[in-house]
Design an enzyme around this catalytic site. Structure first.
Site, PDB file in Angstrom:
ATOM      1  N   GLY A   1       0.830  -1.195   0.000  1.00  0.00           N
ATOM      2  CA  GLY A   1       0.000   0.000   0.000  1.00  0.00           C
ATOM      3  C   GLY A   1       0.863   1.243   0.000  1.00  0.00           C
ATOM      4  N   CYS A  11       5.157  -6.267   1.762  1.00  0.00           N
ATOM      5  CA  CYS A  11       5.561  -4.862   1.827  1.00  0.00           C
ATOM      6  C   CYS A  11       4.792  -4.122   2.934  1.00  0.00           C
ATOM      7  CB  CYS A  11       5.422  -4.223   0.460  1.00  0.00           C
ATOM      8  SG  CYS A  11       6.535  -2.820   0.282  1.00  0.00           S
ATOM      9  N   TYR A  12       3.852  -3.233   2.585  1.00  0.00           N
ATOM     10  CA  TYR A  12       3.077  -2.572   3.638  1.00  0.00           C
ATOM     11  C   TYR A  12       2.484  -3.619   4.575  1.00  0.00           C
ATOM     12  CZ  TYR A  12      -0.238   0.593   5.927  1.00  0.00           C
ATOM     13  OH  TYR A  12      -0.927   1.336   6.852  1.00  0.00           O
ATOM     14  N   HIS A  68       7.794  -7.829  -3.695  1.00  0.00           N
ATOM     15  CA  HIS A  68       6.467  -8.177  -4.246  1.00  0.00           C
ATOM     16  C   HIS A  68       6.522  -9.474  -5.053  1.00  0.00           C
ATOM     17  CE1 HIS A  68       4.267  -4.449  -3.277  1.00  0.00           C
ATOM     18  NE2 HIS A  68       5.479  -3.916  -3.297  1.00  0.00           N
ATOM     19  N   GLU A 117       4.089 -10.988  -6.332  1.00  0.00           N
ATOM     20  CA  GLU A 117       2.986 -11.058  -7.302  1.00  0.00           C
ATOM     21  C   GLU A 117       3.327 -10.434  -8.649  1.00  0.00           C
ATOM     22  OE1 GLU A 117       3.296  -9.156  -4.696  1.00  0.00           O
ATOM     23  OE2 GLU A 117       2.206  -7.261  -4.810  1.00  0.00           O
ATOM     24  N   SER A 137     -27.049  -9.145 -24.356  1.00  0.00           N
ATOM     25  CA  SER A 137     -26.596  -8.319 -25.468  1.00  0.00           C
ATOM     26  C   SER A 137     -25.987  -9.157 -26.588  1.00  0.00           C
ATOM     27  CB  SER A 137     -25.524  -7.367 -24.957  1.00  0.00           C
ATOM     28  OG  SER A 137     -24.392  -8.121 -24.544  1.00  0.00           O
ATOM     29  N   GLY A 170     -22.986 -10.313 -26.116  1.00  0.00           N
ATOM     30  CA  GLY A 170     -21.564 -10.247 -25.766  1.00  0.00           C
ATOM     31  C   GLY A 170     -21.170 -11.492 -24.971  1.00  0.00           C
ATOM     32  N   VAL A 171     -19.859 -11.609 -24.712  1.00  0.00           N
ATOM     33  CA  VAL A 171     -19.351 -12.813 -24.044  1.00  0.00           C
ATOM     34  C   VAL A 171     -20.007 -13.024 -22.678  1.00  0.00           C
ATOM     35  CG1 VAL A 171     -17.266 -14.023 -23.315  1.00  0.00           C
ATOM     36  CG2 VAL A 171     -17.109 -12.244 -25.048  1.00  0.00           C
ATOM     37  N   ASP A 172     -20.020 -11.984 -21.856  1.00  0.00           N
ATOM     38  CA  ASP A 172     -20.468 -12.160 -20.473  1.00  0.00           C
ATOM     39  C   ASP A 172     -21.928 -12.596 -20.406  1.00  0.00           C
ATOM     40  OD1 ASP A 172     -17.987 -11.100 -20.174  1.00  0.00           O
ATOM     41  OD2 ASP A 172     -18.667  -9.131 -19.495  1.00  0.00           O
ATOM     42  N   SER A 173     -22.795 -11.869 -21.132  1.00  0.00           N
ATOM     43  CA  SER A 173     -24.207 -12.226 -21.012  1.00  0.00           C
ATOM     44  C   SER A 173     -24.494 -13.571 -21.671  1.00  0.00           C
ATOM     45  CB  SER A 173     -25.115 -11.116 -21.538  1.00  0.00           C
ATOM     46  OG  SER A 173     -24.958 -10.925 -22.921  1.00  0.00           O
ATOM     47  N   ARG A 187     -26.470   8.620 -24.736  1.00  0.00           N
ATOM     48  CA  ARG A 187     -26.337   7.473 -23.839  1.00  0.00           C
ATOM     49  C   ARG A 187     -27.549   7.381 -22.914  1.00  0.00           C
ATOM     50  NH1 ARG A 187     -21.376   4.848 -22.847  1.00  0.00           N
ATOM     51  NH2 ARG A 187     -19.714   5.594 -24.200  1.00  0.00           N
ATOM     52  N   LYS A 224     -12.368 -11.866 -16.614  1.00  0.00           N
ATOM     53  CA  LYS A 224     -12.782 -12.037 -18.015  1.00  0.00           C
ATOM     54  C   LYS A 224     -12.233 -13.325 -18.642  1.00  0.00           C
ATOM     55  CE  LYS A 224     -14.772  -9.931 -21.606  1.00  0.00           C
ATOM     56  NZ  LYS A 224     -16.037  -9.181 -21.509  1.00  0.00           N
ATOM     57  N   ASP A 272     -12.826  10.803 -61.447  1.00  0.00           N
ATOM     58  CA  ASP A 272     -12.665  12.155 -61.981  1.00  0.00           C
ATOM     59  C   ASP A 272     -13.730  13.131 -61.535  1.00  0.00           C
ATOM     60  OD1 ASP A 272     -10.294  11.840 -63.187  1.00  0.00           O
ATOM     61  OD2 ASP A 272     -11.092  11.391 -65.190  1.00  0.00           O
ATOM     62  N   LYS A 303      -4.905   5.458 -24.646  1.00  0.00           N
ATOM     63  CA  LYS A 303      -5.755   5.818 -23.515  1.00  0.00           C
ATOM     64  C   LYS A 303      -4.909   5.743 -22.263  1.00  0.00           C
ATOM     65  CE  LYS A 303      -9.599   4.294 -20.672  1.00  0.00           C
ATOM     66  NZ  LYS A 303     -10.758   3.435 -20.503  1.00  0.00           N
ATOM     67  N   GLU A 316     -13.788   4.165 -26.785  1.00  0.00           N
ATOM     68  CA  GLU A 316     -14.856   4.613 -27.673  1.00  0.00           C
ATOM     69  C   GLU A 316     -14.669   6.112 -27.947  1.00  0.00           C
ATOM     70  OE1 GLU A 316     -16.948   2.676 -29.142  1.00  0.00           O
ATOM     71  OE2 GLU A 316     -16.541   0.864 -27.993  1.00  0.00           O
TER      72      GLU A 316
HETATM   73  N1  GLN Z   1       4.583   2.769   1.846  1.00  0.00           N
HETATM   74  C1  GLN Z   1       5.365   1.669   2.325  1.00  0.00           C
HETATM   75  C2  GLN Z   1       6.852   1.883   2.024  1.00  0.00           C
HETATM   76  O1  GLN Z   1       7.204   2.791   1.330  1.00  0.00           O
HETATM   77  C3  GLN Z   1       4.901   0.377   1.670  1.00  0.00           C
HETATM   78  C4  GLN Z   1       5.154   0.329   0.191  1.00  0.00           C
HETATM   79  C5  GLN Z   1       4.530  -0.877  -0.481  1.00  0.00           C
HETATM   80  O2  GLN Z   1       3.696  -1.568   0.094  1.00  0.00           O
HETATM   81  N2  GLN Z   1       4.891  -1.091  -1.728  1.00  0.00           N
HETATM   82  O3  GLN Z   1       7.668   1.148   2.524  1.00  0.00           O
END
Ligand code: GLN
Length: 543
Positions: free
Chosen positions: A65, A92-93, A184, A186, A239, A241-244, A312, A399, A480, A535, A541
């Site tokens: 965080g 981390c946090y 991290h 992940e 619709s 679409g995939v989900d519905s 819309r 998805k 022409d 984007k 869109e």
């Molecule tokens: N803010 C905290 C730090 O700077 C945690 C950072 C994080 O979770 N990536 O150490």
């Protein structure tokens, strides 16, 4: 928050790792990685009261965080997390929070920020690395992003891995399954990060790796039958679409023709789309579908409206009116059919997990956390006006999981891989006022563009593609003769989450070919341009 059977079912039927979100941009990656390991994982805000949980997780992960644990107003986990007696992993946090909870002096601001790669070394005790690192090379590249650090080891903990800059890169409790990581696992930049999460979820928490779409399908069908009961009936707007489509097929498998799907032809669908959807849903998938032909009511009402928001709103409102009229007819038919003879009690919607996450994720200490609401107003009106209960069988799924479920349900590949299409249809792909002439032009041009994309074999590499009509006209010369025609804007983007996107890099000759066909085959067009805007700042869109 509405709880659909999809949600109730997943964590009651599958071993679940609960991820508590402290606002990191990577939190959703933790749930993604676990699901890739076939372990079900669900995310809730860090402020979740654990006594109010509707399930018992097999383990808990506290995410990273942006805050500092020692700052006033920074978020903290429910202290009951230590009483649940399930393994905990702080990232981390999350690790700093675990340490801070045990003693506020444990966490301090570091002298320099550590952002990027670091070499991690797992520590061996009696020739053994901790079981968190079992089967993983002892030395690995990990990804760090922090400014704070542990000042010392919390009481009862030992170091399980170090890096050059972080003495406490990974820590573990000496007797309880509580861990903290400064890096991290992940993110893909961390080598073996998934193996590490697997060691935690499977090795330490004991989760069974049963989260597959085949198993989900069986569980979902059983759960829908249980929720709807022997006679209950379910209504839905779909619709194509995939989900519905996937949600509708799932409902059909569970309750047959007691599921009623309604497709409203709003006059701004793509070329032949209404017929195609009807064919797919009824002939191929056996879904009980009613098509409401309402093109004129939409196109008449759209006359003179050129503001995107008004367009819309008009389409959304008209859609609800027409759907409600149809609902009344279906109720009567359902009540008079002795084979069905139950009340329509439920309204089905194909909400996916990212929408749920979006409404749940932790936005900051002072920000209120949005409760889940459904855009479009239809579910709210169905719930309030007609007393229908919401059923959302895909609420737990990402998805790509919906696509895998579609395949498990036998839905053809082309439909499963379809690009998303906006609710207001090609009305938002015609700049300014929508007229039948411009709808026809947009349809023809879009059809050529998409057919060429399919022919080139690149449809699945593109996340979304379409042709739009710019009604300002340009001068051209054809045979022409001076012509004065509309401009077609081609748009094709790649994205993983639709929050950010980039224009697709087409080969030049491909664009030339599409341009050639459009100006030759679509009457009233004399220019074709390719929109290269990313984007942000552009949206996917045009309107
Ligand atoms: N803010 C905290 C730090 O700077 C945690 C950072 C994080 O979770 N990536 O150490």
């Amino acid at each position: 928050m509405a709880a659909g059977p999809g949600e109730a079912m997943a964590h009651s039927a599958f071993d679940t790792i609960l991820v508590l979100d402290f606002g990191s941009q990577y939190t959703h990656l933790i749930t993604r990685r676990l699901r890739e390991l076939n372990v079900f994982s669900e995310m809730l805000p860090c402020t979740q009261k654990l006594s109010e949980l509707k399930f018992v997780p097999k383990g808990i992960i506290l995410s990273g965080g942006p805050y500092s644990v020692y700052e006033e107003g920074s978020p903290h986990v429910d202290p009951a997390v230590f009483d649940l007696n399930v393994p905990i992993l702080g990232i981390c946090y999350g690790m700093q929070e675990l340490a801070y909870r045990l003693n506020p002096d444990n966490v301090i601001a570091g002298t320099h920020r550590e952002y990027g790669h670091a070499m991690l070394k797992a520590r061996s005790i009696d020739n053994h690395v901790d079981r968190l690192f079992e089967g993983i090379e002892e030395s690995m590249r990990v990804w760090m992003s922090h400014g704070d650090k542990l000042a010392k080891l919390p009481d009862g903990f030992h170091t399980v891995a170090t890096s050059d800059n972080s003495e406490y890169a990974a820590i573990g409790h000496q007797s309880k399954p509580i861990y903290g990581l400064q890096f991290h696992p992940e993110v893909t930049h961390t080598q073996n990060g998934t193996a590490l999460l697997k060691n935690f979820a499977v090795g330490i928490c004991g989760c069974k790796q049963e989260w597959t779409m085949q198993k989900f399908l069986e569980e979902a069908i059983a759960q829908i039958r249980h929720t709807v009961g022997e006679k209950g009936q379910v209504l839905a707007a779909i619709s194509g679409g995939v989900d519905s489509t996937v949600a509708a097929k799932l409902m059909k498998e569970a309750i047959g023709s007691r599921f009623w799907a309604v497709l409203v032809n709003n006059g701004v669908m793509r070329l032949n789309e209404c017929d195609q959807v009807k064919k797919d849903l009824t002939e191929a998938l056996g879904i009980n579908l009613t098509v409401v032909e309402a093109s004129d009511r939409f196109l008449d009402g759209l006359k003179g409206i050129d503001d995107p928001e008004k367009k819309r709103k008009f389409i959304g409102g008209k859609f609800i009116d027409i759907f409600e009229e149809e609902a009344v007819k279906i109720e009567e038919a359902a009540a008079n059919d002795p084979a069905k003879a139950g009340k329509i009690e439920f309204f089905m919607q194909g909400t996916l997990y990212p929408d749920v996450i979006e409404s749940l994720s932790f936005k900051g200490p002072s920000a209120t956390i949005k409760t889940h609401h459904n855009v479009g107003g239809l579910p709210a009106r169905m719930a309030n006006g007609q007393g229908l209960k919401l059923i959302e069988p895909l609420r737990s799924l990402y998805k790509d999981e919906v696509r895998a479920l579609g395949r498990a349900l036998g839905i053809r590949e082309e439909l499963v891989m379809r690009h998303p299409f906006p609710g207001p249809g090609i009305a938002v792909r015609i700049l300014g006022e929508v007229t039948p002439e411009k709808v026809e032009i947009a349809r023809q041009a879009d059809h050529i563009f998409i057919s060429e994309i399919r022919k080139a074999g690149i449809y699945d590499q593109i996340s979304q593609a379409y042709a739009a009509v710019d009604p300002s006209r340009a001068v051209g010369v054809m045979g022409d003769k001076r012509v004065y025609g509309y401009i077609i804007v081609l748009r094709a983007v790649t994205t993983t989450d639709f929050m950010t996107a980039e224009a697709y890099n087409f080969p030049w000759d491909f664009l030339q070919r599409v341009m050639n066909r459009i100006v030759n085959e679509v009457h009233g067009v004399c220019r074709v341009v390719y929109d290269v805007t990313s984007k942000p700042p552009g949206t996917i869109e045009l309107e």
